[in-house]
Write a protein that holds these residues in place. Structure first.
Motif, mmCIF file in Angstrom:
data_model
loop_
_atom_site.group_PDB
_atom_site.id
_atom_site.type_symbol
_atom_site.label_atom_id
_atom_site.label_comp_id
_atom_site.label_asym_id
_atom_site.label_seq_id
_atom_site.Cartn_x
_atom_site.Cartn_y
_atom_site.Cartn_z
ATOM 1 N N GLY A 136 -51.440 24.948 7.027
ATOM 2 C CA GLY A 136 -50.331 25.442 6.217
ATOM 3 C C GLY A 136 -49.964 24.596 5.008
ATOM 4 N N TYR A 137 -50.915 23.863 4.420
ATOM 5 C CA TYR A 137 -50.627 23.074 3.221
ATOM 6 C C TYR A 137 -50.091 23.978 2.108
ATOM 7 C CZ TYR A 137 -52.844 18.784 4.936
ATOM 8 O OH TYR A 137 -53.141 17.651 5.648
ATOM 9 N N VAL A 138 -49.169 23.435 1.325
ATOM 10 C CA VAL A 138 -48.550 24.185 0.226
ATOM 11 C C VAL A 138 -48.782 23.440 -1.086
ATOM 12 C CG1 VAL A 138 -46.408 25.122 -0.715
ATOM 13 C CG2 VAL A 138 -46.786 25.117 1.767
ATOM 14 N N ALA A 139 -49.430 24.108 -2.033
ATOM 15 C CA ALA A 139 -49.715 23.488 -3.330
ATOM 16 C C ALA A 139 -48.432 23.260 -4.111
ATOM 17 C CB ALA A 139 -50.661 24.371 -4.132
ATOM 18 N N PHE A 140 -48.346 22.097 -4.758
ATOM 19 C CA PHE A 140 -47.192 21.807 -5.611
ATOM 20 C C PHE A 140 -47.604 21.269 -6.973
ATOM 21 C CE2 PHE A 140 -48.036 17.923 -3.236
ATOM 22 C CZ PHE A 140 -47.935 16.922 -4.190
ATOM 23 N N ALA A 141 -48.874 20.916 -7.149
ATOM 24 C CA ALA A 141 -49.310 20.359 -8.432
ATOM 25 C C ALA A 141 -50.806 20.564 -8.610
ATOM 26 C CB ALA A 141 -48.970 18.866 -8.524
ATOM 27 N N LYS A 142 -51.243 20.419 -9.845
ATOM 28 C CA LYS A 142 -52.659 20.495 -10.194
ATOM 29 C C LYS A 142 -52.888 19.590 -11.394
ATOM 30 C CE LYS A 142 -51.870 24.425 -13.265
ATOM 31 N NZ LYS A 142 -52.150 25.830 -13.563
ATOM 32 N N GLU A 143 -54.147 19.312 -11.671
ATOM 33 C CA GLU A 143 -54.472 18.497 -12.835
ATOM 34 C C GLU A 143 -54.066 19.239 -14.106
ATOM 35 O OE1 GLU A 143 -58.351 16.480 -15.036
ATOM 36 O OE2 GLU A 143 -58.571 17.434 -13.075
ATOM 37 N N LYS A 144 -53.458 18.531 -15.021
ATOM 38 C CA LYS A 144 -52.946 19.137 -16.254
ATOM 39 C C LYS A 144 -54.090 19.582 -17.163
ATOM 40 C CE LYS A 144 -49.619 18.196 -19.968
ATOM 41 N NZ LYS A 144 -48.695 17.183 -20.525
ATOM 42 N N GLY A 145 -54.004 20.839 -17.612
ATOM 43 C CA GLY A 145 -54.945 21.342 -18.606
ATOM 44 C C GLY A 145 -56.372 21.472 -18.133
ATOM 45 N N ARG A 146 -56.606 21.564 -16.831
ATOM 46 C CA ARG A 146 -57.970 21.594 -16.301
ATOM 47 C C ARG A 146 -58.280 22.942 -15.666
ATOM 48 N NH1 ARG A 146 -62.262 18.232 -16.839
ATOM 49 N NH2 ARG A 146 -61.025 16.406 -16.277
ATOM 50 N N LYS A 147 -59.443 23.463 -15.980
ATOM 51 C CA LYS A 147 -60.047 24.559 -15.242
ATOM 52 C C LYS A 147 -61.334 24.014 -14.633
ATOM 53 C CE LYS A 147 -57.290 28.096 -16.042
ATOM 54 N NZ LYS A 147 -56.639 28.873 -14.962
ATOM 55 N N LEU A 148 -61.677 24.518 -13.468
ATOM 56 C CA LEU A 148 -62.827 23.988 -12.746
ATOM 57 C C LEU A 148 -64.071 24.808 -13.065
ATOM 58 C CD1 LEU A 148 -63.587 21.802 -10.679
ATOM 59 C CD2 LEU A 148 -63.123 23.468 -8.884
ATOM 60 N N LYS A 149 -65.138 24.126 -13.495
ATOM 61 C CA LYS A 149 -66.410 24.782 -13.781
ATOM 62 C C LYS A 149 -67.515 24.137 -12.972
ATOM 63 C CE LYS A 149 -65.567 26.357 -18.541
ATOM 64 N NZ LYS A 149 -66.091 26.330 -19.923
ATOM 65 N N GLY A 150 -68.327 24.973 -12.351
ATOM 66 C CA GLY A 150 -69.486 24.466 -11.636
ATOM 67 C C GLY A 150 -70.652 24.273 -12.582
ATOM 68 N N LEU A 151 -71.515 23.326 -12.231
ATOM 69 C CA LEU A 151 -72.691 23.020 -13.039
ATOM 70 C C LEU A 151 -73.940 22.994 -12.173
ATOM 71 C CD1 LEU A 151 -71.448 19.809 -14.920
ATOM 72 C CD2 LEU A 151 -71.357 22.154 -15.790
ATOM 73 N N LEU A 152 -75.063 23.249 -12.779
ATOM 74 C CA LEU A 152 -76.356 22.890 -12.217
ATOM 75 C C LEU A 152 -77.000 21.903 -13.170
ATOM 76 C CD1 LEU A 152 -77.682 26.355 -10.991
ATOM 77 C CD2 LEU A 152 -77.131 24.380 -9.540
ATOM 78 N N VAL A 153 -77.484 20.808 -12.640
ATOM 79 C CA VAL A 153 -78.122 19.784 -13.468
ATOM 80 C C VAL A 153 -79.574 19.608 -13.033
ATOM 81 C CG1 VAL A 153 -75.957 18.559 -13.874
ATOM 82 C CG2 VAL A 153 -77.416 17.870 -11.954
ATOM 83 N N ALA A 154 -80.361 19.091 -13.945
ATOM 84 C CA ALA A 154 -81.754 18.743 -13.673
ATOM 85 C C ALA A 154 -82.051 17.439 -14.385
ATOM 86 C CB ALA A 154 -82.694 19.840 -14.158
#
Length: 281
Positions: free
Chosen positions: A102-120
């Motif tokens: 039952g964790y409740v979110a109260f904050a997030k990193e400012k100005g950040r959207k999460l993007k996944g990457l593939l690297v080689a």
């Protein structure tokens, strides 16, 4: 609320520099465990988070204590048990653990959207997602949202078949790929940028996902709201001083901002409840 007195290999370090007078001002007269998902080596996380939590503790009078786990699956198990009063977890983790315990979110990193990457490896002939077809690809853990779940889903949709191998952290992905042990690997922008230049400079990004809601700072039910607010205020205030800004740069953070549970509804809409979390793996 579950209290864990022995967290095994979890790194637990009490924030330093809190006077008895300060501690008496806190709404909770005990250490507050702050669990951080181990996307990087626990020792590296400790170097980044200990100064921050010590500063917040000194400012607020609450003893915020750093905690993590040796692997992401072990972190998931501990979050499921309520071992952390406050947890910093990926978007998929949050959608699962907001249900139970039952964790409740109260904050997030400012100005950040999460993007996944593939690297080689930069020296390799792999330049597109499709070039990984039929190859072994490294990922941090089965439930790493942007670094594993999204890239694998996108590869399947594109008809790219790979053999996934889970190597416990984002850092391990980058190291293994840079050394040629795997044809490619999954990660995210922030952790790739946080790698040492000698590793990062040997890698190239061959695919990037669309943007999603970032990691959540979430509180365990029963944690005194004044303590949650103290953590938020203390961390938000870091961006107001040169020293605090330096601490945030180590995390590749601009700061934090308030958040509400509904901001992760777009993750819930993906219907990703396919992975059992919190069980021994």
């Amino acid at each position: 609320m579950k209290r864990s007195l022995g967290l095994g290999l979890v790194i637990l370090v009490c924030a330093a520099g809190i006077s008895t007078a300060h501690a008496a001002q806190c709404a909770e007269h005990r250490p507050i465990n702050v669990g951080v998902v181990p996307q990087q080596a626990p020792s590296d996380l400790a170097k980044a988070w200990l100064p921050i939590l010590a500063s917040i503790s000194e400012r607020t009078g609450c003893a915020f204590r750093f905690a993590t786990a040796p692997t992401i699956p072990e972190f998931e198990k501990r979050v499921s048990q309520g071992d952390y009063d406050i947890a910093y977890m990926n978007p998929y983790h949050y959608t699962v653990f907001s249900k139970n315990p039952g964790y409740v979110a109260f904050a997030k990193e400012k100005g950040r959207k999460l993007k996944g990457l593939l690297v080689a490896a930069k020296a390799s002939q792999i330049n597109r997602m499709e070039d990984l077809n039929g190859m072994k690809v490294a990922f941090p853990s089965p439930a790493a949202f942007a670094a594993t779940i999204i890239p694998i889903a996108e590869m399947k949709a594109a008809g790219v078949e790979v053999t996934p191998t889970y190597v416990s952290s984002h850092d391990s992905v980058y190291l293994n790929v840079s050394r040629g042990f795997y044809a490619g690997g999954g990660g995210i922008v922030r952790t790739l940028n946080a790698m040492s230049p000698e590793v990062r400079d040997k890698l190239k990004v061959i695919w990037e996902s669309k943007a999603y809601a970032p990691h959540a700072f979430a509180a365990l039910p029963g944690l005194t709201p004044a303590v949650t607010q103290a953590f938020f205020n203390g961390m938000a205030s870091l961006s107001n001083t040169e020293a605090g800004q330096g601490m945030l740069r180590v995390l590749r953070f601009k700061g934090i901002e308030a958040a509400t549970d509904s901001e992760w509804d777009s993750i819930r809409a993906l219907n990703l409840d396919l992975i059992r979390l919190g069980d021994p793996k």
